[in-house]
Motif scaffolding. Structure first.
Motif, PDB file in Angstrom:
ATOM      1  N   LYS A   1       0.804  -1.222   0.000  1.00 44.52           N
ATOM      2  CA  LYS A   1       0.000   0.000   0.000  1.00 44.52           C
ATOM      3  C   LYS A   1       0.836   1.270   0.000  1.00 44.52           C
ATOM      4  CE  LYS A   1      -0.910  -0.377   4.996  1.00 44.52           C
ATOM      5  NZ  LYS A   1      -1.982  -0.605   6.005  1.00 44.52           N
ATOM      6  N   ASP A   2       2.090   1.199   0.426  1.00 40.42           N
ATOM      7  CA  ASP A   2       2.907   2.412   0.407  1.00 40.42           C
ATOM      8  C   ASP A   2       3.376   2.783  -1.002  1.00 40.42           C
ATOM      9  OD1 ASP A   2       4.884   0.550  -0.090  1.00 40.42           O
ATOM     10  OD2 ASP A   2       5.997   0.928   1.762  1.00 40.42           O
ATOM     11  N   LYS A   3       3.184   1.864  -1.966  1.00 40.45           N
ATOM     12  CA  LYS A   3       3.516   2.148  -3.358  1.00 40.45           C
ATOM     13  C   LYS A   3       2.289   2.484  -4.196  1.00 40.45           C
ATOM     14  CE  LYS A   3       7.690  -0.702  -4.056  1.00 40.45           C
ATOM     15  NZ  LYS A   3       7.860  -1.318  -2.723  1.00 40.45           N
ATOM     16  N   ALA A   4       1.093   2.236  -3.643  1.00 37.58           N
ATOM     17  CA  ALA A   4      -0.135   2.293  -4.424  1.00 37.58           C
ATOM     18  C   ALA A   4      -0.410   3.657  -5.037  1.00 37.58           C
ATOM     19  CB  ALA A   4      -1.319   1.863  -3.562  1.00 37.58           C
ATOM     20  N   ALA A   5      -0.089   4.724  -4.333  1.00 37.71           N
ATOM     21  CA  ALA A   5      -0.405   6.066  -4.828  1.00 37.71           C
ATOM     22  C   ALA A   5       0.291   6.368  -6.152  1.00 37.71           C
ATOM     23  CB  ALA A   5      -0.013   7.111  -3.787  1.00 37.71           C
ATOM     24  N   GLY A   6       1.418   5.733  -6.389  1.00 36.27           N
ATOM     25  CA  GLY A   6       2.163   6.006  -7.614  1.00 36.27           C
ATOM     26  C   GLY A   6       1.823   5.095  -8.769  1.00 36.27           C
ATOM     27  N   ILE A   7       0.853   4.177  -8.585  1.00 32.98           N
ATOM     28  CA  ILE A   7       0.484   3.230  -9.642  1.00 32.98           C
ATOM     29  C   ILE A   7      -0.906   3.573 -10.184  1.00 32.98           C
ATOM     30  CG2 ILE A   7       0.241   0.803 -10.267  1.00 32.98           C
ATOM     31  CD1 ILE A   7       3.028   1.557  -9.325  1.00 32.98           C
ATOM     32  N   LYS A   8      -0.932   4.328 -11.258  1.00 29.07           N
ATOM     33  CA  LYS A   8      -2.197   4.738 -11.873  1.00 29.07           C
ATOM     34  C   LYS A   8      -2.384   4.156 -13.270  1.00 29.07           C
ATOM     35  CE  LYS A   8      -3.144   7.452  -8.384  1.00 29.07           C
ATOM     36  NZ  LYS A   8      -4.168   7.049  -7.388  1.00 29.07           N
ATOM     37  N   SER A   9      -1.315   3.624 -13.849  1.00 24.52           N
ATOM     38  CA  SER A   9      -1.378   3.071 -15.198  1.00 24.52           C
ATOM     39  C   SER A   9      -0.307   2.009 -15.361  1.00 24.52           C
ATOM     40  CB  SER A   9      -1.156   4.181 -16.234  1.00 24.52           C
ATOM     41  OG  SER A   9       0.181   4.660 -16.157  1.00 24.52           O
ATOM     42  N   ALA A  10      -0.371   1.284 -16.459  1.00 28.18           N
ATOM     43  CA  ALA A  10       0.644   0.264 -16.729  1.00 28.18           C
ATOM     44  C   ALA A  10       2.022   0.897 -16.853  1.00 28.18           C
ATOM     45  CB  ALA A  10       0.286  -0.496 -18.000  1.00 28.18           C
ATOM     46  N   GLU A  11       2.074   2.095 -17.395  1.00 31.67           N
ATOM     47  CA  GLU A  11       3.363   2.788 -17.561  1.00 31.67           C
ATOM     48  C   GLU A  11       4.046   3.043 -16.214  1.00 31.67           C
ATOM     49  OE1 GLU A  11       0.544   3.637 -19.084  1.00 31.67           O
ATOM     50  OE2 GLU A  11       1.098   3.018 -21.129  1.00 31.67           O
ATOM     51  N   ASP A  12       3.239   3.226 -15.173  1.00 29.61           N
ATOM     52  CA  ASP A  12       3.800   3.478 -13.842  1.00 29.61           C
ATOM     53  C   ASP A  12       4.474   2.241 -13.250  1.00 29.61           C
ATOM     54  OD1 ASP A  12       2.818   6.084 -13.925  1.00 29.61           O
ATOM     55  OD2 ASP A  12       0.926   5.527 -12.972  1.00 29.61           O
ATOM     56  N   CYS A  13       4.256   1.092 -13.873  1.00 30.11           N
ATOM     57  CA  CYS A  13       4.786  -0.168 -13.352  1.00 30.11           C
ATOM     58  C   CYS A  13       6.094  -0.573 -14.028  1.00 30.11           C
ATOM     59  CB  CYS A  13       3.770  -1.288 -13.568  1.00 30.11           C
ATOM     60  SG  CYS A  13       2.152  -0.998 -12.822  1.00 30.11           S
ATOM     61  N   ALA A  14       6.565   0.239 -14.943  1.00 26.03           N
ATOM     62  CA  ALA A  14       7.693  -0.152 -15.794  1.00 26.03           C
ATOM     63  C   ALA A  14       8.947  -0.543 -15.019  1.00 26.03           C
ATOM     64  CB  ALA A  14       8.015   0.973 -16.770  1.00 26.03           C
ATOM     65  N   ASP A  15       9.197   0.080 -13.877  1.00 27.54           N
ATOM     66  CA  ASP A  15      10.427  -0.176 -13.133  1.00 27.54           C
ATOM     67  C   ASP A  15      10.257  -1.167 -11.982  1.00 27.54           C
ATOM     68  OD1 ASP A  15      11.846   1.631 -14.730  1.00 27.54           O
ATOM     69  OD2 ASP A  15      11.213   3.333 -13.489  1.00 27.54           O
ATOM     70  N   LEU A  16       9.092  -1.793 -11.893  1.00 24.91           N
ATOM     71  CA  LEU A  16       8.824  -2.738 -10.806  1.00 24.91           C
ATOM     72  C   LEU A  16       9.297  -4.146 -11.167  1.00 24.91           C
ATOM     73  CD1 LEU A  16       5.189  -1.679  -9.773  1.00 24.91           C
ATOM     74  CD2 LEU A  16       7.367  -0.903  -8.792  1.00 24.91           C
ATOM     75  N   ALA A  17       9.701  -4.892 -10.173  1.00 22.17           N
ATOM     76  CA  ALA A  17      10.040  -6.305 -10.344  1.00 22.17           C
ATOM     77  C   ALA A  17       8.818  -7.134  -9.953  1.00 22.17           C
ATOM     78  CB  ALA A  17      11.232  -6.678  -9.474  1.00 22.17           C
ATOM     79  N   PHE A  18       8.296  -7.916 -10.899  1.00 19.49           N
ATOM     80  CA  PHE A  18       7.039  -8.642 -10.714  1.00 19.49           C
ATOM     81  C   PHE A  18       7.262 -10.120 -10.417  1.00 19.49           C
ATOM     82  CE2 PHE A  18       5.390  -4.967 -12.900  1.00 19.49           C
ATOM     83  CZ  PHE A  18       4.080  -4.842 -12.451  1.00 19.49           C
ATOM     84  N   ALA A  19       6.320 -10.689  -9.668  1.00 18.80           N
ATOM     85  CA  ALA A  19       6.168 -12.140  -9.537  1.00 18.80           C
ATOM     86  C   ALA A  19       4.845 -12.500 -10.207  1.00 18.80           C
ATOM     87  CB  ALA A  19       6.146 -12.562  -8.072  1.00 18.80           C
TER      88      ALA A  19
END
Length: 270
Positions: free
Chosen positions: A138-156
């Motif tokens: 939840k501390d990252k949620a405010a910055g995730i509004k679109s797929a583009e905002d996820c570009a630098d995240l490491a996903f599982a």
């Protein structure tokens, strides 16, 4: 006379050989290919359902029994065709092979009807709406509004899943794990920044009042449909479609859906 007798014996031996080959399956292959999969399941008396642990679709209650929207619907269908239902956890990435090897008879586990799935399996009509969503702390949620905002995240992501397809389509850095639940655990443990899971699972598994209150679902990446998969060419898909129409009309599907809070996602069957 001796030559005639030898000739007759040769013909008899050849005929017996052909019968033996037929008995060993030489001419049964075509029959097997055209045989009814429904009849096969009814004859053995059990429909083996391939699943993963995926609330609210398939998960275990306190007594270790498989329950959930999909599990209960599968049991209801099994009853309608006169068979018991057995649930087996599978590696999602191997679901097509499990079907073909007859280790399972169907995949009924919130399965997205992707082009690859529909090409590899005989699928039912869609019965439920879904989407793939990005889950983060939840501390990252405010910055995730679109797929583009996820570009630098490491996903599982679950290997072989619709979530993995979305990660690939969006060019995300993603590591495959065995189940969606494992993907959520990676985020909770801090070993991944985010995961991509089904919106129906996110509603049951993350956020306030769930096992992972520190995690939240953010942006949706697509819209998709759930269906059930059978062996390619199986007549069980048509049988299930008929059942779904009747079960929607008599309220069975809605009753099961309300038990697990999925009633807003069910699709009218007609």
């Amino acid at each position: 006379m001796r030559k005639k007798l030898l000739a007759l014996l040769s013909v008899a031996v050849l005929a017996l050989g052909m019968v033996a080959m037929t008995g060993c399956g030489g001419s049964n292959e075509a029959t097997d290919e055209n045989a009814s999969d429904l009849a096969y399941v009814q004859d053995k008396g059990t429909m083996v359902v391939g699943i993963t642990d995926f609330a609210p679709m398939d998960y275990k209650d306190d007594n270790g029994e498989w329950i959930g929207f999909d599990a209960d619907l599968a049991k209801a269908y099994g009853e309608s065709i006169g068979v018991d239902v057995e649930f087996i956890e599978i590696n999602w990435d191997s679901k097509e092979m499990e079907l073909e090897n007859k280790n399972i008879d169907c995949v009924w586990n919130g399965m997205t009807l992707t082009d690859g799935v529909m090409e590899a399996m005989e699928t039912s009509n869609a019965y439920c709406n879904n989407a793939q969503v990005v889950v983060v702390n939840k501390d990252k949620a405010a910055g995730i509004k679109s797929a583009e905002d996820c570009a630098d995240l490491a996903f599982a992501v679950e290997a072989g899943s619709a979530g993995e397809e979305q990660a690939t389509a969006n060019g995300f850095d993603a590591t495959g794990v065995e189940t969606q639940a494992d993907a959520v655990m990676e985020v909770a443990a801090g070993t991944a920044d985010a995961c991509i899971i089904d919106s129906l699972m996110a509603g049951a598994m993350v956020g306030e009042g769930t096992s992972y209150p520190e995690l939240v679902a953010t942006v949706g990446l697509n819209e998709e449909l759930y269906g059930v998969g059978f062996r390619k060419g199986s007549d069980m898909a048509a049988s299930l479609n008929e059942y779904l129409v009747a079960a929607y009309a008599d309220g069975t599907i809605e009753e099961i859906a309300k038990t697990y809070g999925t009633q807003e996602s069910i699709i009218e069957q007609k």
